[in-house]
Design a protein around this motif. Sequence first.
Motif, PDB file in Angstrom:
ATOM      1  N   GLU A  46       0.798  -1.128   0.008  1.00 13.82           N
ATOM      2  CA  GLU A  46      -0.049   0.043   0.147  1.00 13.82           C
ATOM      3  C   GLU A  46       0.872   1.162  -0.093  1.00 13.82           C
ATOM      4  OE1 GLU A  46      -3.187   0.013  -0.139  1.00 13.82           O
ATOM      5  OE2 GLU A  46      -3.407  -2.098  -0.379  1.00 13.82           O
ATOM      6  N   ARG A  47       0.387   2.105  -0.771  1.00 12.23           N
ATOM      7  CA  ARG A  47       1.127   3.421  -0.825  1.00 12.23           C
ATOM      8  C   ARG A  47       1.211   4.067   0.390  1.00 12.23           C
ATOM      9  NH1 ARG A  47      -1.927   3.731  -5.387  1.00 12.23           N
ATOM     10  NH2 ARG A  47      -3.474   5.072  -4.575  1.00 12.23           N
ATOM     11  N   VAL A  48       0.279   4.115   1.364  1.00 16.10           N
ATOM     12  CA  VAL A  48       0.294   4.858   2.623  1.00 16.10           C
ATOM     13  C   VAL A  48       1.239   4.127   3.497  1.00 16.10           C
ATOM     14  CG1 VAL A  48      -1.620   3.421   3.622  1.00 16.10           C
ATOM     15  CG2 VAL A  48      -1.167   5.865   4.341  1.00 16.10           C
ATOM     16  N   ASP A  49       1.556   2.918   3.416  1.00 13.19           N
ATOM     17  CA  ASP A  49       2.459   2.257   4.343  1.00 13.19           C
ATOM     18  C   ASP A  49       4.012   2.791   4.011  1.00 13.19           C
ATOM     19  OD1 ASP A  49       0.767   0.585   5.745  1.00 13.19           O
ATOM     20  OD2 ASP A  49       0.572  -1.053   4.292  1.00 13.19           O
ATOM     21  N   PHE A  50       4.099   3.086   2.677  1.00 13.80           N
ATOM     22  CA  PHE A  50       5.563   3.708   2.273  1.00 13.80           C
ATOM     23  C   PHE A  50       5.482   5.261   2.665  1.00 13.80           C
ATOM     24  CE2 PHE A  50       8.184   6.197  -0.459  1.00 13.80           C
ATOM     25  CZ  PHE A  50       9.216   5.265  -0.425  1.00 13.80           C
ATOM     26  N   LEU A  51       4.417   5.619   2.507  1.00 10.28           N
ATOM     27  CA  LEU A  51       4.236   7.377   2.729  1.00 10.28           C
ATOM     28  C   LEU A  51       4.389   7.788   4.168  1.00 10.28           C
ATOM     29  CD1 LEU A  51       1.893   8.201  -0.322  1.00 10.28           C
ATOM     30  CD2 LEU A  51       4.524   8.754  -0.158  1.00 10.28           C
ATOM     31  N   ALA A  52       3.768   7.029   4.936  1.00 11.39           N
ATOM     32  CA  ALA A  52       3.580   7.495   6.192  1.00 11.39           C
ATOM     33  C   ALA A  52       4.947   7.766   7.059  1.00 11.39           C
ATOM     34  CB  ALA A  52       2.435   6.489   7.022  1.00 11.39           C
ATOM     35  N   PRO A  53       5.781   6.604   6.760  1.00 14.20           N
ATOM     36  CA  PRO A  53       7.111   6.998   7.718  1.00 14.20           C
ATOM     37  C   PRO A  53       7.826   8.084   7.367  1.00 14.20           C
ATOM     38  CG  PRO A  53       6.503   4.664   7.365  1.00 14.20           C
ATOM     39  CD  PRO A  53       5.618   5.498   6.727  1.00 14.20           C
ATOM     40  N   GLY A  54       7.618   8.092   5.977  1.00 13.11           N
ATOM     41  CA  GLY A  54       8.446   9.133   5.307  1.00 13.11           C
ATOM     42  C   GLY A  54       8.027  10.710   5.611  1.00 13.11           C
ATOM     43  N   LEU A  55       6.899  10.705   5.940  1.00  8.81           N
ATOM     44  CA  LEU A  55       6.072  12.034   6.053  1.00  8.81           C
ATOM     45  C   LEU A  55       6.194  12.315   7.399  1.00  8.81           C
ATOM     46  CD1 LEU A  55       3.397  12.092   3.688  1.00  8.81           C
ATOM     47  CD2 LEU A  55       5.182  13.716   3.581  1.00  8.81           C
ATOM     48  N   LEU A  56       6.511  11.217   8.465  1.00 12.67           N
ATOM     49  CA  LEU A  56       6.712  11.529   9.709  1.00 12.67           C
ATOM     50  C   LEU A  56       8.216  12.127   9.991  1.00 12.67           C
ATOM     51  CD1 LEU A  56       5.344   8.201  11.399  1.00 12.67           C
ATOM     52  CD2 LEU A  56       4.248  10.632  11.539  1.00 12.67           C
ATOM     53  N   ALA A  57       9.051  11.677   9.137  1.00 10.79           N
ATOM     54  CA  ALA A  57      10.516  12.029   9.078  1.00 10.79           C
ATOM     55  C   ALA A  57      10.389  13.536   8.342  1.00 10.79           C
ATOM     56  CB  ALA A  57      11.298  11.180   8.153  1.00 10.79           C
ATOM     57  N   ALA A 119      -6.641   6.615   9.093  1.00 10.44           N
ATOM     58  CA  ALA A 119      -7.761   6.618   8.250  1.00 10.44           C
ATOM     59  C   ALA A 119      -7.555   6.336   6.731  1.00 10.44           C
ATOM     60  CB  ALA A 119      -8.302   8.130   8.439  1.00 10.44           C
ATOM     61  N   LEU A 120      -6.622   6.519   6.363  1.00 14.61           N
ATOM     62  CA  LEU A 120      -6.187   6.183   4.683  1.00 14.61           C
ATOM     63  C   LEU A 120      -5.748   4.508   4.723  1.00 14.61           C
ATOM     64  CD1 LEU A 120      -4.214   9.270   3.913  1.00 14.61           C
ATOM     65  CD2 LEU A 120      -6.643   8.729   2.975  1.00 14.61           C
ATOM     66  N   GLY A 121      -5.813   3.721   5.658  1.00 17.19           N
ATOM     67  CA  GLY A 121      -5.614   2.367   5.667  1.00 17.19           C
ATOM     68  C   GLY A 121      -4.118   1.683   6.128  1.00 17.19           C
ATOM     69  N   TRP A 122      -3.303   2.928   6.805  1.00 12.11           N
ATOM     70  CA  TRP A 122      -2.079   2.420   7.234  1.00 12.11           C
ATOM     71  C   TRP A 122      -2.158   1.445   8.207  1.00 12.11           C
ATOM     72  CZ3 TRP A 122       0.849   5.684  11.274  1.00 12.11           C
ATOM     73  CH2 TRP A 122       2.429   5.257  11.389  1.00 12.11           C
ATOM     74  N   SER A 123      -1.253   0.342   8.184  1.00 14.95           N
ATOM     75  CA  SER A 123      -1.003  -0.610   9.076  1.00 14.95           C
ATOM     76  C   SER A 123       0.309  -0.846   9.780  1.00 14.95           C
ATOM     77  CB  SER A 123      -1.400  -1.945   8.397  1.00 14.95           C
ATOM     78  OG  SER A 123      -2.821  -1.979   7.859  1.00 14.95           O
ATOM     79  N   PRO A 124       0.680   0.035  10.683  1.00 12.00           N
ATOM     80  CA  PRO A 124       2.018  -0.015  11.187  1.00 12.00           C
ATOM     81  C   PRO A 124       2.270  -1.213  11.908  1.00 12.00           C
ATOM     82  CG  PRO A 124       0.416   1.472  12.705  1.00 12.00           C
ATOM     83  CD  PRO A 124      -0.376   0.770  11.527  1.00 12.00           C
ATOM     84  N   HIS A 125       3.615  -1.726  11.975  1.00 12.69           N
ATOM     85  CA  HIS A 125       4.252  -2.590  12.940  1.00 12.69           C
ATOM     86  C   HIS A 125       5.369  -1.995  13.657  1.00 12.69           C
ATOM     87  CE1 HIS A 125       1.562  -5.432  10.142  1.00 12.69           C
ATOM     88  NE2 HIS A 125       2.045  -4.498   9.046  1.00 12.69           N
ATOM     89  N   GLY A 126       5.885  -3.243  13.936  1.00 15.47           N
ATOM     90  CA  GLY A 126       7.338  -2.658  14.932  1.00 15.47           C
ATOM     91  C   GLY A 126       7.103  -2.269  16.475  1.00 15.47           C
ATOM     92  N   ASN A 127       8.198  -2.061  16.924  1.00 13.82           N
ATOM     93  CA  ASN A 127       8.401  -1.703  18.202  1.00 13.82           C
ATOM     94  C   ASN A 127       8.407  -0.101  18.409  1.00 13.82           C
ATOM     95  OD1 ASN A 127       9.281  -1.055  20.907  1.00 13.82           O
ATOM     96  ND2 ASN A 127      10.443  -2.859  21.122  1.00 13.82           N
ATOM     97  N   PRO A 128       7.285   0.493  19.275  1.00 13.13           N
ATOM     98  CA  PRO A 128       7.231   1.891  19.187  1.00 13.13           C
ATOM     99  C   PRO A 128       8.580   2.375  19.915  1.00 13.13           C
ATOM    100  CG  PRO A 128       5.637   0.619  20.707  1.00 13.13           C
ATOM    101  CD  PRO A 128       6.259  -0.252  19.934  1.00 13.13           C
ATOM    102  N   VAL A 129       9.182   1.896  20.726  1.00 12.37           N
ATOM    103  CA  VAL A 129      10.435   2.294  21.350  1.00 12.37           C
ATOM    104  C   VAL A 129      11.509   2.489  20.222  1.00 12.37           C
ATOM    105  CG1 VAL A 129      12.300   1.800  22.957  1.00 12.37           C
ATOM    106  CG2 VAL A 129       9.971   1.128  23.500  1.00 12.37           C
ATOM    107  N   TRP A 130      11.644   1.718  19.374  1.00 14.09           N
ATOM    108  CA  TRP A 130      12.594   1.985  18.091  1.00 14.09           C
ATOM    109  C   TRP A 130      12.076   3.323  17.630  1.00 14.09           C
ATOM    110  CZ3 TRP A 130      15.050  -0.528  21.077  1.00 14.09           C
ATOM    111  CH2 TRP A 130      15.050  -1.895  21.326  1.00 14.09           C
TER     112      TRP A 130
END
Length: 238
Positions: A46-57, A119-130
């Motif tokens: 999904e596009r949002v899975d790629f874009l969301a981390p980059g836009l957080l940065a 809301a756009l369908g993002w499915s985050p994974h991983g450790n929030p501490v990292w």
Amino acid sequence: MIVAQTVLETRMLLRNGEQLLLTVIIPTLLLVVFSSADIVDTGDGERVDFLAPGLLALAVMSTAFTGQAIATGFERRYGVLKLLGSTPLPRWGLMLAKTACVILVEVLQVALLAVIALALGWSPHGNPVWVALLLVLGTAAFSGLGLLMAGTLRAEATLAAANLVFILLLLGGGVIVPLDKFPSGVEHALALLPISALSDGLRDVLRDGAGLPWGDLAILAVWAVLGLGAAARFFRWE
């Protein structure tokens, strides 16, 4: 005094239209537009899975680097920093207040972008501490570079340079366009930028569920040490 200055800094930032454009409106619009329309090939998934981390940065960079550099540069030009430096609030306290302001705004940015991405369908994974560790190191790296620019260049030069760097890193820092779309030599060079390390590190954790991205953390740590060290050495208050 530090708390009062932090509140003042935050209010001033949130009341500034240009700052809001950089910190809130642009990252939000980019997330919505590029997630909803197939404008850029972001690879599999999904596009949002790629874009969301980059836009957080990008949000971290817009606040810790671009916004802070411009605001501090003009405070220095108009003598505000010199005046504040002569008050009972120590200079280290002023810098601590500015840092606290940046962190508060970033918390709001991350929360807003996360809600929109979900809301756009993002499915985050991983450790929030990292994730938190990457964001903290990214903030340190960009803050050092922003303060270095604000404390050494004229305000007008800082305004132009900070906005130019923002645009260039938005396009070439792996935020929206994957780094593997660039030629091999260019890709390896771009991967050493702080925005690329932060984007890729967040993407590895949030999209792929990877462990701690040591390589990206090392790049951010180097930038943080160099940027903060240079800012402490060369920053001029007037």
